[in-house]
Design an enzyme around this catalytic site. Structure first.
Site, short mmCIF file in Angstrom:
data_model
loop_
_atom_site.label_atom_id
_atom_site.label_comp_id
_atom_site.label_asym_id
_atom_site.label_seq_id
_atom_site.Cartn_x
_atom_site.Cartn_y
_atom_site.Cartn_z
N HIS A 45 42.18 34.61 32.11
CA HIS A 45 42.20 33.42 32.98
C HIS A 45 42.54 32.20 32.14
O HIS A 45 41.77 31.25 32.05
CB HIS A 45 40.86 33.27 33.70
CG HIS A 45 40.49 34.49 34.50
ND1 HIS A 45 40.62 34.56 35.87
CD2 HIS A 45 40.05 35.72 34.11
CE1 HIS A 45 40.26 35.76 36.28
NE2 HIS A 45 39.91 36.48 35.23
N ASP B 89 44.85 35.47 39.50
CA ASP B 89 43.67 36.33 39.65
C ASP B 89 44.09 37.54 40.46
O ASP B 89 44.87 37.41 41.41
CB ASP B 89 42.58 35.62 40.46
CG ASP B 89 41.75 34.65 39.64
OD1 ASP B 89 42.03 34.46 38.46
OD2 ASP B 89 40.80 34.08 40.24
N HIS C 4 38.97 40.88 40.47
CA HIS C 4 38.18 39.83 39.82
C HIS C 4 37.04 39.36 40.71
O HIS C 4 35.97 39.00 40.22
CB HIS C 4 39.10 38.66 39.46
CG HIS C 4 38.42 37.48 38.83
ND1 HIS C 4 37.62 37.60 37.71
CD2 HIS C 4 38.42 36.15 39.15
CE1 HIS C 4 37.16 36.40 37.38
NE2 HIS C 4 37.62 35.52 38.24
N GLU D 211 46.12 29.93 39.73
CA GLU D 211 45.22 28.85 39.33
C GLU D 211 45.75 28.25 38.02
O GLU D 211 46.54 28.87 37.32
CB GLU D 211 43.80 29.40 39.12
CG GLU D 211 43.18 29.94 40.41
CD GLU D 211 41.91 30.77 40.18
OE1 GLU D 211 41.05 30.75 41.06
OE2 GLU D 211 41.79 31.44 39.13
ZN LIG Z 1 41.10 32.98 37.45
#
Ligand SMILES: [Zn+2]
Length: 209
Positions: free
Chosen positions: A47, A53, A57, A171
């Site tokens: 990450h 992701d 996860h 992300e």
């Molecule tokens: Zn993540």
């Protein structure tokens, strides 16, 4: 044709969730040491920086990043800028004047401005807005913060919507320099067997390649 880099540089200083494994690169061979090659290895949380992701996860019945389809990570993508304060969650009401124009939508919140400086008070998604986006045939969402949920969330309600609606996610994007609009996204995860996530090199393309 214009290319927008939307992943931060990955280095020792890259901010990670407190307690996670920071990025380290170990040099095994080096021209500077009189050797015939530069050769190195890395250890890092998956990450790190801009990353995808996978559903394993955040759900016990999820799948590894190597099992995800290619399609969500490649194709038309809308960039939306929102004026949010730290810890604020993106709500449906923030989007009442915005038409969803692409099956991939990434949000610039500007609440995590320095990829090398950790802060807790970043913006995230409300579960409602993720359901609303999924209802409009969105297949991938992205955000310029380390998580789709608040930093202190244990229930991970936004992540649960990702699982329930089979949404893919990016992300850690960097979006402040990209004008609102529709682009072509390329952000392919690596095929790491069974992994919970993968760093991506994420770019947006304006125009025909
Ligand atoms: Zn993540």
């Amino acid at each position: 044709v214009k290319y927008f880099e939307i992943s931060p540089l990955i280095c020792e200083k890259t901010a990670i969730f407190p307690g996670d494994q920071s990025f380290e690169r170990k040099i095994a061979l080096d021209f500077k040491a009189g050797q015939h090659l530069l050769l190195s290895s890395i250890s890092t949380t998956l990450h790190i920086g801009a990353h995808a992701d996978s559903s394993s996860h955040y759900h016990k019945n999820g799948q590894g990043i190597d099992k995800r389809e290619i399609k969500p990570y490649l194709g038309l993508c809308q960039v939306i800028h929102l004026a949010l304060k730290g810890r604020e969650q993106i709500q449906i009401s923030h989007l009442k004047n915005t038409e969803i124009l692409a099956p991939r939508v990434v949000f610039a919140t500007n609440t995590f401005p320095d990829p090398n400086k950790w802060q807790d008070d970043f913006a995230s998604f409300s579960p409602e807005v993720l359901n609303w986006l999924a209802d409009q045939n969105v297949i991938l969402v992205g955000i310029d913060t380390p998580s789709v949920d608040p930093s202190d969330s244990k229930s991970l309600d936004a992540h649960q919507v990702l699982f329930n609606r089979n949404l893919c996610v990016l992300e850690g994007l960097v979006l402040s320099h990209v004008p609102a609009g529709v682009y072509t996204l390329i952000a392919l995860p690596l095929l790491i067997a069974g992994a919970d996530a993968s760093p991506v090199r994420a770019i947006l393309i304006d125009g025909q390649i």
